[in-house]
Motif scaffolding. Structure first.
Motif, short mmCIF file in Angstrom:
data_model
loop_
_atom_site.label_atom_id
_atom_site.label_comp_id
_atom_site.label_asym_id
_atom_site.label_seq_id
_atom_site.Cartn_x
_atom_site.Cartn_y
_atom_site.Cartn_z
N VAL A 103 -50.19 -0.84 -43.90
CA VAL A 103 -50.12 0.24 -42.91
C VAL A 103 -49.26 -0.15 -41.72
CG1 VAL A 103 -51.47 1.59 -41.27
CG2 VAL A 103 -52.31 1.25 -43.60
N PHE A 104 -49.42 -1.39 -41.28
CA PHE A 104 -48.70 -1.84 -40.09
C PHE A 104 -47.43 -2.56 -40.51
CE2 PHE A 104 -53.16 -1.52 -38.92
CZ PHE A 104 -53.08 -0.81 -37.74
N PRO A 105 -46.31 -2.30 -39.83
CA PRO A 105 -45.04 -2.92 -40.22
C PRO A 105 -45.05 -4.43 -40.02
CG PRO A 105 -44.83 -1.76 -38.13
CD PRO A 105 -46.18 -1.40 -38.67
N ALA A 106 -44.12 -5.08 -40.68
CA ALA A 106 -44.05 -6.55 -40.61
C ALA A 106 -43.85 -7.04 -39.19
CB ALA A 106 -42.92 -7.05 -41.51
N ASN A 107 -43.16 -6.28 -38.35
CA ASN A 107 -42.88 -6.72 -36.99
C ASN A 107 -43.94 -6.26 -35.98
OD1 ASN A 107 -42.30 -4.01 -36.90
ND2 ASN A 107 -40.25 -4.23 -36.02
N PHE A 108 -45.05 -5.71 -36.46
CA PHE A 108 -46.12 -5.25 -35.55
C PHE A 108 -46.73 -6.44 -34.83
CE2 PHE A 108 -50.76 -4.15 -35.09
CZ PHE A 108 -50.59 -3.29 -34.01
N PRO A 141 -57.58 -12.51 -19.98
CA PRO A 141 -56.83 -12.55 -21.24
C PRO A 141 -55.52 -13.30 -21.10
CG PRO A 141 -56.71 -10.37 -20.24
CD PRO A 141 -57.71 -11.14 -19.44
N ILE A 142 -55.04 -13.85 -22.21
CA ILE A 142 -53.72 -14.46 -22.26
C ILE A 142 -52.68 -13.34 -22.31
CG2 ILE A 142 -52.16 -15.85 -23.66
CD1 ILE A 142 -54.56 -17.53 -24.48
N ALA A 143 -51.66 -13.43 -21.50
CA ALA A 143 -50.72 -12.31 -21.34
C ALA A 143 -49.78 -12.16 -22.53
CB ALA A 143 -49.93 -12.49 -20.05
N ASP A 144 -49.17 -13.26 -22.99
CA ASP A 144 -48.17 -13.19 -24.06
C ASP A 144 -48.83 -13.54 -25.38
OD1 ASP A 144 -46.03 -13.23 -25.72
OD2 ASP A 144 -44.92 -14.82 -24.69
N LEU A 145 -49.00 -12.55 -26.26
CA LEU A 145 -49.66 -12.76 -27.54
C LEU A 145 -48.70 -12.63 -28.71
CD1 LEU A 145 -52.90 -10.70 -26.82
CD2 LEU A 145 -52.65 -13.18 -26.78
N ASN A 146 -47.42 -12.75 -28.48
CA ASN A 146 -46.44 -12.62 -29.55
C ASN A 146 -46.61 -13.77 -30.55
OD1 ASN A 146 -43.78 -12.98 -30.97
ND2 ASN A 146 -43.33 -11.14 -29.79
N THR A 147 -46.74 -13.42 -31.84
CA THR A 147 -46.98 -14.43 -32.87
C THR A 147 -45.77 -14.68 -33.75
OG1 THR A 147 -47.81 -12.77 -34.44
CG2 THR A 147 -49.43 -13.80 -32.96
N ALA A 148 -44.60 -14.16 -33.38
CA ALA A 148 -43.42 -14.29 -34.23
C ALA A 148 -43.11 -15.74 -34.57
CB ALA A 148 -42.21 -13.63 -33.54
N HIS A 149 -43.45 -16.67 -33.67
CA HIS A 149 -43.18 -18.09 -33.87
C HIS A 149 -43.88 -18.63 -35.12
CE1 HIS A 149 -42.39 -22.26 -32.74
NE2 HIS A 149 -43.68 -22.52 -32.85
N TRP A 150 -45.03 -18.02 -35.48
CA TRP A 150 -45.83 -18.53 -36.60
C TRP A 150 -45.85 -17.60 -37.81
CZ3 TRP A 150 -47.69 -18.34 -31.52
CH2 TRP A 150 -47.71 -19.58 -30.86
N ASP A 151 -45.32 -16.38 -37.69
CA ASP A 151 -45.51 -15.37 -38.72
C ASP A 151 -44.64 -15.53 -39.95
OD1 ASP A 151 -47.48 -14.05 -37.34
OD2 ASP A 151 -46.15 -12.54 -36.49
N GLY A 152 -43.52 -16.25 -39.85
CA GLY A 152 -42.60 -16.33 -40.97
C GLY A 152 -41.71 -15.10 -41.03
N ASN A 153 -41.21 -14.80 -42.23
CA ASN A 153 -40.22 -13.72 -42.36
C ASN A 153 -40.84 -12.34 -42.51
OD1 ASN A 153 -41.21 -13.70 -44.97
ND2 ASN A 153 -39.37 -14.58 -45.91
N GLY A 154 -42.16 -12.25 -42.51
CA GLY A 154 -42.82 -10.95 -42.61
C GLY A 154 -42.95 -10.43 -44.02
N GLN A 202 -52.11 -14.38 -43.78
CA GLN A 202 -53.05 -15.12 -42.92
C GLN A 202 -53.40 -14.40 -41.62
OE1 GLN A 202 -51.75 -19.13 -42.16
NE2 GLN A 202 -51.61 -19.64 -44.33
N ARG A 203 -52.45 -13.72 -41.00
CA ARG A 203 -52.71 -13.17 -39.67
C ARG A 203 -53.61 -11.93 -39.74
NH1 ARG A 203 -48.16 -10.36 -36.11
NH2 ARG A 203 -49.27 -8.50 -36.83
N LYS A 204 -54.65 -11.93 -38.92
CA LYS A 204 -55.58 -10.80 -38.83
C LYS A 204 -55.71 -10.39 -37.36
CE LYS A 204 -56.24 -12.28 -43.00
NZ LYS A 204 -55.43 -11.75 -44.10
N SER A 205 -55.96 -9.10 -37.17
CA SER A 205 -56.17 -8.61 -35.81
C SER A 205 -56.95 -7.32 -35.84
CB SER A 205 -54.83 -8.40 -35.10
OG SER A 205 -55.04 -8.04 -33.75
N TRP A 206 -57.72 -7.07 -34.77
CA TRP A 206 -58.42 -5.80 -34.66
C TRP A 206 -58.73 -5.47 -33.21
CZ3 TRP A 206 -60.59 -9.97 -37.37
CH2 TRP A 206 -61.65 -10.63 -36.73
N LEU A 207 -58.94 -4.19 -32.98
CA LEU A 207 -59.46 -3.67 -31.72
C LEU A 207 -60.76 -2.95 -32.04
CD1 LEU A 207 -56.45 -2.15 -29.74
CD2 LEU A 207 -58.07 -3.80 -28.87
N TYR A 208 -61.83 -3.30 -31.33
CA TYR A 208 -63.13 -2.66 -31.54
C TYR A 208 -63.69 -2.23 -30.19
CZ TYR A 208 -68.13 -2.09 -32.26
OH TYR A 208 -69.41 -1.58 -32.27
#
Length: 333
Positions: free
Chosen positions: A86-91, A13-26, A35-41
């Protein structure tokens, strides 16, 4: 300074997954929300039980589900929930941080194991008339793969969706604890699958997916993950070996032959190089249709048995048997 990783397939896996650079102001109109989607299954498979569990952050919406299928009685039990924001803007989604979701008396939690590498999935429903507690563990055997498509570029047009990333592991050791219908069940020595996904998928997305745990007629494990019509097939892999040593082998494009209007009919799934050719026979399915104007998701996930043929590099053939799931998903997000 953000270091951009080139698109490709990786043996870890890639270690640093922080997306703040692309997320905008939240805000509600930001990339993070629209646009951003994420899940754990996670899923586990035994001779009797098939269990799947996920928590999803779809930006404007959060959702979670769990299903339990008893192969002996053919009983299917499912719990789902969906809530806005459900998830905060900075999640910042990550497979190494806890995820949680609650809705009334229903509670989902996914977190890293404390005693070894891996993940614990938990669900509880406190209703006395339908009390269910599920917990399963997936061990990380160090053989996971990851894939990244559409490399990020802040210089692109604002409408450009920067990247899509996934982290997969199948055939990993698992154990299941289940309290259902007033009876406790504990199952060890089984296998499971893990999927973490994060990114900015195309506005309109269609995919077919297969994930299974299996064994060849010579005793070797052969589990796998195949997908078509997304990520350019970069996440396609099989895990081959035995309990002491499993190796992830990259696979080419996957071909799914099935009836998209009746996904409970048998599927044929094969690799473009001919090394893997399987039939999947559904035993049950979880389906969901969400239509909320700017967001839509039509999803079906049959689960059941795999049978097929694996060809070694020398051309010799081995019979494969396994259990797992397939999926057809159309989304507008």
């Amino acid at each position: 300074m953000t270091r951009v990783v080139s698109a490709g397939r990786f043996s870890a896996p890639i270690a640093d997954l922080n997306t703040a650079h692309w997320d905008g102001n939240g805000g509600l109109l930001s990339r993070r929300r629209l646009q951003r989607k994420s899940w754990l299954y996670g899923g586990v498979f035994s001779e009797r039980w098939i269990v799947g569990c996920a928590i999803i952050d779809a930006g404007l919406l959060g959702s979670a589900f769990i299903y339990i299928f008893d192969r002996e009685t053919r009983q299917f039990t499912e719990h789902t929930a969906i809530r806005p924001l459900v998830f905060p803007a900075n999640f910042q989604p990550s497979p190494t941080a806890p995820w949680s979701f609650t809705s009334g008396q229903k509670s989902w939690r996914i977190q890293p194991l404390t005693n070894t590498a891996g993940w614990q999935f938990e669900f509880t429903n406190g209703k006395s008339t339908d009390e269910i507690d599920v917990s399963f563990e997936l061990q990380d055997n160090g053989a996971s793969i990851s894939a990244l498509n559409n490399p990020p570029s802040s210089a692109r047009a604002k409408s450009h969706r920067p990247f899509h990333y996934t982290h997969k592991l199948t055939g990993t050791p698992a154990q299941l604890r289940l309290h259902i219908n007033g009876v406790q069940h504990e199952v060890k020595g089984i296998s499971g699958v893990f999927d973490f996904t994060l990114g900015y998928p195309p506005r309109s997305t269609l995919w077919q997916w297969a994930s299974w745990t299996g064994q060849l007629d010579d005793g070797r494990q052969l589990s796998g993950n195949l997908v078509a019509q997304t990520l350019n097939g970069l996440e396609n892999a099989v895990w081959l070996g035995n309990a002491e040593q499993v190796t992830a082998i990259a696979m080419p494009q996957a071909i799914f032959d099935y009836n998209p209007h009746d996904t409970m009919q048998p599927w044929r799934i094969r690799s473009a190089d001919g090394r893997l050719d399987m039939q999947f026979v559904p035993e049950g399915a979880r389906s969901e249709a969400i239509h909320l104007g700017i967001l839509a998701s039509d999803f079906t996930q049959p689960f059941g048995a795999f049978h097929g043929v694996w060809r070694n590099e020398d051309g010799s053939e081995h019979t494969l048997t396994g259990m797992g799931l397939v999926e057809q998903h159309r989304a507008l997000w």
